[in-house]
Scaffold this motif. Structure first.
Motif, PDB file in Angstrom:
ATOM      1  N   TYR A  48      -3.759  32.110  13.380  1.00  0.00           N
ATOM      2  CA  TYR A  48      -2.811  31.052  13.032  1.00  0.00           C
ATOM      3  C   TYR A  48      -1.407  31.331  13.562  1.00  0.00           C
ATOM      4  CZ  TYR A  48      -2.606  34.582   9.365  1.00  0.00           C
ATOM      5  OH  TYR A  48      -2.561  35.790   8.674  1.00  0.00           O
ATOM      6  N   SER A 126       4.808  19.870  12.161  1.00  0.00           N
ATOM      7  CA  SER A 126       4.447  20.631  10.959  1.00  0.00           C
ATOM      8  C   SER A 126       5.291  20.306   9.737  1.00  0.00           C
ATOM      9  CB  SER A 126       4.545  22.134  11.244  1.00  0.00           C
ATOM     10  OG  SER A 126       5.886  22.521  11.517  1.00  0.00           O
ATOM     11  N   ASN A 215       4.382  37.419   7.808  1.00  0.00           N
ATOM     12  CA  ASN A 215       3.957  36.151   7.221  1.00  0.00           C
ATOM     13  C   ASN A 215       3.950  36.216   5.706  1.00  0.00           C
ATOM     14  OD1 ASN A 215       3.526  34.616   9.624  1.00  0.00           O
ATOM     15  ND2 ASN A 215       1.698  35.824  10.024  1.00  0.00           N
ATOM     16  N   PHE A 265       3.717  24.719   6.494  1.00  0.00           N
ATOM     17  CA  PHE A 265       2.329  25.187   6.434  1.00  0.00           C
ATOM     18  C   PHE A 265       1.859  25.175   4.987  1.00  0.00           C
ATOM     19  CE2 PHE A 265       4.774  29.091   5.734  1.00  0.00           C
ATOM     20  CZ  PHE A 265       4.080  29.701   4.694  1.00  0.00           C
ATOM     21  N   SER A 424      -2.360  17.374   8.738  1.00  0.00           N
ATOM     22  CA  SER A 424      -1.747  18.202   7.690  1.00  0.00           C
ATOM     23  C   SER A 424      -1.694  17.444   6.371  1.00  0.00           C
ATOM     24  CB  SER A 424      -0.334  18.628   8.099  1.00  0.00           C
ATOM     25  OG  SER A 424      -0.358  19.534   9.171  1.00  0.00           O
TER      26      SER A 424
END
Length: 444
Positions: A48, A126, A215, A265, A424
């Motif tokens: 990802y 996004s 992350n 995300f 999304s």
């Protein structure tokens, strides 16, 4: 003829996995040349995106990254006209974005950190902030409202940046500014130098090269801690890691709606996930019910813009939000929701008087146990359950209406350039429906 990848120094080889684009090599060389210290970590290409993995066995409580203060990018440590929040009426987010955008116009600029920032097209696909009205209208009310608030803040910050900086020779276009604003919004961490003791917490923002490779994970008790000292910033483990295992920090225990609107995300297995149901709870309340709930701090949706400053150390994590919300997760609805509905079933002519209302206030103030209240007012609790079931059913119907609309958009040629944002939005609805399904299974 393909461009040849420049050779890695032996020192850099220790910290860069195979397959990572060369642009990240440049940043790595930059931070190491400026006294950063890395231990047992490696930048790696993951399914990802880019992240940090263990290059060898890492122990618990081990310092694995140190970034010196000189590498931080903030309005305390850089020279930028009219940008000091102490000396000027500066909005930190606005001016920091102006600085990042302006670097694109510096003839001698070859900043390796700016070169690794996501593209504007990535942010546009996004982040709901940049989604079309048609997509946002098919998202949850909370996501749509938050995105609209962000749009307003971006507009105000751009106007502020133009007034404070462009009149003094700083250059950037609106699109460049939007890109930089999104980069600042998604990549800043909390930073308060001593001189900034009067600066509001939400304005204590800094960008930190390399640290943003780590992350996010919601497991605050396992993710690495990030701590500041006078000389810089340190990342320390809270658990042991095996070779090749990804190493995380945490932005906080945020649900997927929050992660989506702030960072672009969602997490497939977010243990902190829940769903805001304010939009469906509030119509069950009269104005008098709402007034009382506000007085006792149990009211839900009073939306004010939220600026979250990411910080991985649990003692310094900052989040500036509006009133708390009414939430549902896969196990239960939150206590605030139950209290709002318990008040809702007390008729208006009994509010602020009578034994039932007084017992409700005792429950609020902790003078009565919840189990005792439930037993004493079993009839009311049945009504609360019926209202709650009606709310959940309405939420399901709302989701089942929005998802087909989004899928139809995927089939339209006019929406081709919105494919990622539509997918999304659909994925987020899937997560919410799955949450409700699990909730029902556990509460039948």
């Amino acid at each position: 003829m393909p461009k040849r990848r420049r050779p890695l120094s032996s020192h850099c080889q220790d910290f860069l996995a195979d397959g990572v684009p060369e642009v990240h090599q440049r940043l790595l060389e930059h931070v190491l040349a400026n006294n950063a210290k890395l231990s047992k970590v490696r930048i790696a290409k993951l399914p990802y995106g880019i992240g940090i993995v263990a290059s060898e066995q890492v122990k618990k409580n081990e310092e694995i990254t140190f970034i010196p203060k000189s590498l931080l990018i903030n309005l305390h440590d850089i020279q930028f006209p009219n940008s000091s929040p102490i000396d000027h009426p500066t909005k930190v987010h606005s001016s920091l974005a102006a600085y990042i955008a302006s670097q694109l116009h510096e003839s001698d600029n070859d900043d390796p950190f700016i070169s690794i920032l996501p593209s504007f097209s990535s942010f546009k696909s996004s982040m709901p902030l940049f989604w079309s009205d048609e997509v946002l209208n098919n998202c949850s009310p909370w996501v749509r409202s938050f995105a609209i608030k962000q749009q307003g803040k971006l507009k105000d910050d751009y106007a502020h940046a133009v007034k404070m900086h462009c009149e003094r020779g700083v250059e950037f276009s609106k699109e460049e500014y939007d890109w930089a604003w999104a980069a600042v919004n998604t990549r800043t961490i909390y930073y308060r130098p001593k001189k900034w003791y009067k600066v509001p917490a939400e304005d204590c923002m800094t960008l930190c090269p390399f640290i943003d490779y780590y992350n996010h994970d919601t497991k605050g008790d396992e993710s690495c801690t990030v701590s500041f000292s006078a000389d810089g910033l340190r990342v320390t483990t809270q658990k042991a890691y095996d070779i090749g295992e990804e190493i995380f920090v945490t932005y906080g225990e945020y649900n997927n709606d929050h992660l989506l609107v702030e960072y672009g995300f969602t997490l497939p297995n977010n243990r902190a996930d829940n769903f805001n149901i304010d939009h469906w709870v509030l119509p069950k309340l009269s104005s008098r019910h709402e007034k009382i709930l506000k007085e006792i701090s149990f009211h839900g949706y009073a939306f004010t813009f939220s600026q979250t400053v990411m910080y991985s150390g649990s003692d310094l994590m900052v989040s500036v939000d509006g009133d708390s919300e009414y939430l549902l997760d896969e196990n239960e609805v939150c206590y605030r929701t139950m209290m709002a509905l318990r008040l809702a079933v007390i008729s208006e002519n009994m509010l602020e008087k009578g034994k039932r209302y007084k017992d409700f206030m005792k429950l609020v103030e902790g003078e009565m146990e919840e189990d005792d209240y439930v037993k004493l007012y079993a009839g009311d609790e049945k009504k609360v359950g019926e209202i709650l079931e009606d709310i959940i059913k309405t939420v399901e119907e709302f989701a089942e209406e929005k998802m087909p609309s989004l899928r139809r958009m995927l089939e339209e040629k006019e929406s081709f350039d919105q494919k990622d944002s539509i997918e999304s939005a659909i994925e987020r609805w899937r997560q919410c429906i799955d949450m409700i399904t699990k909730y029902r299974a556990k509460n039948e």
